[in-house]
Design an enzyme around this catalytic site. Structure first.
Site, PDB file in Angstrom:
ATOM      1  CE  LYS A  81      -2.594   2.544   3.548  1.00 28.58           C
ATOM      2  NZ  LYS A  81      -1.499   3.390   3.997  1.00 28.58           N
ATOM      3  CG  ASN A  82       2.327   2.844   3.549  1.00 28.93           C
ATOM      4  OD1 ASN A  82       1.161   3.181   3.338  1.00 28.93           O
ATOM      5  ND2 ASN A  82       2.800   2.649   4.772  1.00 28.93           N
TER       6      ASN A  82
ATOM      7  CB  CYS B 149      -4.475   6.180  10.781  1.00 28.28           C
ATOM      8  SG  CYS B 149      -4.908   4.774   9.775  1.00 28.28           S
TER       9      CYS B 149
ATOM     10  NE  ARG C 119       0.025  10.228  10.367  1.00 26.43           N
ATOM     11  CZ  ARG C 119      -0.461   9.225   9.620  1.00 26.43           C
ATOM     12  NH1 ARG C 119      -1.752   8.956   9.652  1.00 26.43           N
ATOM     13  NH2 ARG C 119       0.335   8.506   8.864  1.00 26.43           N
ATOM     14  N   PRO C 120       2.268  16.481  11.596  1.00 27.49           N
ATOM     15  CG  PRO C 120       4.148  17.367  12.651  1.00 27.49           C
ATOM     16  CD  PRO C 120       3.130  16.279  12.762  1.00 27.49           C
TER      17      PRO C 120
ATOM     18  CG  ASP D  21       7.389  20.277  10.514  1.00 25.94           C
ATOM     19  OD1 ASP D  21       6.650  19.307  10.723  1.00 25.94           O
ATOM     20  OD2 ASP D  21       8.550  20.350  10.963  1.00 25.94           O
ATOM     21  CD  GLN D  22      11.314  18.503   9.219  1.00 24.47           C
ATOM     22  OE1 GLN D  22      12.398  18.498   8.638  1.00 24.47           O
ATOM     23  NE2 GLN D  22      11.002  19.408  10.133  1.00 24.47           N
TER      24      GLN D  22
ATOM     25  CG  ASP E  63       2.212   1.552   9.586  1.00 22.90           C
ATOM     26  OD1 ASP E  63       1.943   2.422  10.431  1.00 22.90           O
ATOM     27  OD2 ASP E  63       2.294   1.800   8.361  1.00 22.90           O
TER      28      ASP E  63
ATOM     29  NE  ARG F 249      -7.314   4.829   4.830  1.00 17.76           N
ATOM     30  CZ  ARG F 249      -6.352   5.051   5.740  1.00 17.76           C
ATOM     31  NH1 ARG F 249      -6.633   5.072   7.012  1.00 17.76           N
ATOM     32  NH2 ARG F 249      -5.122   5.272   5.352  1.00 17.76           N
TER      33      ARG F 249
END
Ligand code: UD1
Length: 425
Positions: free
Chosen positions: A22-23, A117, A122-123, A125-126, A310, A402
């Site tokens: 998936k990822n 999820c 879960r920013p 910014d990076q 995960d 999902r």
């Protein structure tokens, strides 16, 4: 609405074939925007996050042709939009890869904030730091990330990530494929799906070196080829989920279509807990065999090649029925223990303090009605239901759909008594 009903107590036995990752797939599909032409992607998992990705590609103007359940042809030639509305992006996390790929091809993008999820803050910014280092302007307002370049376009730079981020590493790679000069990502994430994306892009004509190490160098190229085919790597997390399920149920499962080196962090922990593992010579099959109750273990999740976050909820189920008291520490996200309340209702003895769960093993879990709080928590509850005494009902299973292809069918083929039923609203 649908729910799963599981009658527990059967050890899992048989063979399970792992689907595409998936990822990796959710990064490679947006990457097809960079190809001004057609490409075929095979071994795509047939899951809802992939359908959402393909819907966004079609919305942008790509032509998507399904060649089978697991293979598509994507023609990105006629993409003429650079905006993706929040109504489409809010449904899954990986929608943020459309920012990097649209910025990379068109020098601009307006993409709604990602969903996904609920596992703590879960920013991004990076990701933004990377785009800005390459010369893009980034404005976040009203749930939209708007980014654009000046007349110079994107220019490669050295980008040191303050945290090891899978998402930021991939997004910067996507943006950098056509940037002038070389982009260097330091402290990059090393997950197998990052290597898979780099392999895909290199197959298409990109010049990316170092994926799988913590320094990735992307030398900008003027364009990519079209007409190539690519097959997605097997899913490390799905394989790990079945490994843990086999161990927890005291089963005997042959996992095929996997890459055993990707599974080393999980294999090492299971062996420490008393599980027998047999790897095939070609490194594509793994037998997981557990006769006895597993022993306690301490697990800390970390970026790859550490133990994957995960698989943290699934591991909690195994530790809940292992002999002794274990520590399970979350080393990637702020909070990822919401699901422990559901496991406690099934009889697990878990105390969460900050980033660590203290788990005192019990002999048995007991089935009851529980709710999946997110994708991997849902997978954990299925394993819990399979090993529990009596019947377990799992609600909110759309989270599970999902990310896992044919999940309950695969468990059923291993002997689990698991049924999906429609719930009257
Ligand atoms: C991806 C995976 C997810 C997995 C996670 C860690 C996808 C679609 N999702 O999520 O399944 O659990 O990697 O392996 O591939 N962070 C920042 N700033 C940023 C980005 C991240 O502080 O700009 C922090 C996060 O809050 C988190 C850590 O970095 O604490 C790791 O996050 P990241 O690797 O980016 O995870 P995701 O890409 O969201």
């Amino acid at each position: 609405m649908e729910k799963l009903i599981i009658k527990g107590g059967t050890p899992l036995k048989g063979t399970v074939k792992i689907s595409g990752a998936k990822n990796a797939a959710v990064a490679i599909l947006p990457a097809t925007i960079l190809i001004n032409g057609k490409c075929r992607i095979d071994n795509l998992p047939n899951i809802s996050d992939i359908k959402l990705c393909l819907q966004i590609l079609e919305y942008l103007g790509a032509t998507v042709t399904y060649l089978s359940n697991n293979e598509v042809e994507i023609d990105s030639t006629n993409i003429d939009k650079t905006e993706v509305p929040f109504s489409m992006t809010k449904k899954f996390r990986a929608s943020y890869y459309f920012i990097g790929s649209l910025l990379g091809r068109f020098g601009k993008a307006e993409v709604g904030f990602p969903g996904g999820c609920n596992i703590g803050s879960r920013p991004i910014d990076q990701h933004i730091k990377g785009f800005e280092a390459m010369g893009a302007t980034v404005e976040c307002e009203g749930g939209i990330v708007k980014t654009y370049t000046n007349e110079n376009g994107l220019v490669g730079d050295n980008i040191y990530l303050d945290v090891v981020s899978v998402g930021a590493t991939i997004n910067i790679m996507l943006a950098a494929v056509f940037a002038q000069g070389t982009t260097i990502i330091e402290n990059a994430a090393k997950e197998p799906h990052i290597v898979d994306l780099a392999n895909f892009l290199n197959t298409m004509g990109a010049n990316i070196k170092g994926a799988g190490t913590d320094v990735i160098k992307i030398a900008g190229v003027p364009n990519l080829n079209s007409g190539a085919s690519y097959s997605i790597v097997p899913d490390q997390i799905e394989a790990g989920t079945f490994m843990i399920a086999a161990a927890a149920s005291k089963g005997d499962v042959l996992i095929t279509n996997c890459i055993t080196t990707h599974l080393s962090p999980i294999s090492a922990k299971l062996e420490e807990m008393g599980v027998t593992l047999e790897e095939s010579d070609d490194g594509e099959q793994l037998r997981v065999f557990a006769q006895n109750r597993t022993t306690k273990a301490n697990i800390k999740t970390l970026p790859y090649p550490g133990f994957p976050t995960d698989l943290q909820p699934q591991s909690a189920v195994l530790l809940s029925v292992s002999d002794g008291t274990s520590y399970l520490t979350e080393g990637v996200f702020d909070s990822r223990f919401q699901y422990t309340e559901e496991l406690k209702r099934m009889g697990a003895k878990i105390r969460v303090e900050g980033k660590t769960a203290y788990i005192e093993g019990v002999e048995h879990l007991t089935g009851c009605s529980v709710t999946a709080t997110d994708l991997r928590a849902g997978a954990a509850l299925i394993i819990a239901g399979i090993i529990a005494d009596g019947e377990t009902e799992i609600h909110s299973i759309e989270h599970i759909d999902r990310g896992y292809e044919d999940f309950e069918e695969k468990f059923r083929a291993l002997g689990a008594d698991i049924t999906r039923v429609t719930v009257e609203e």
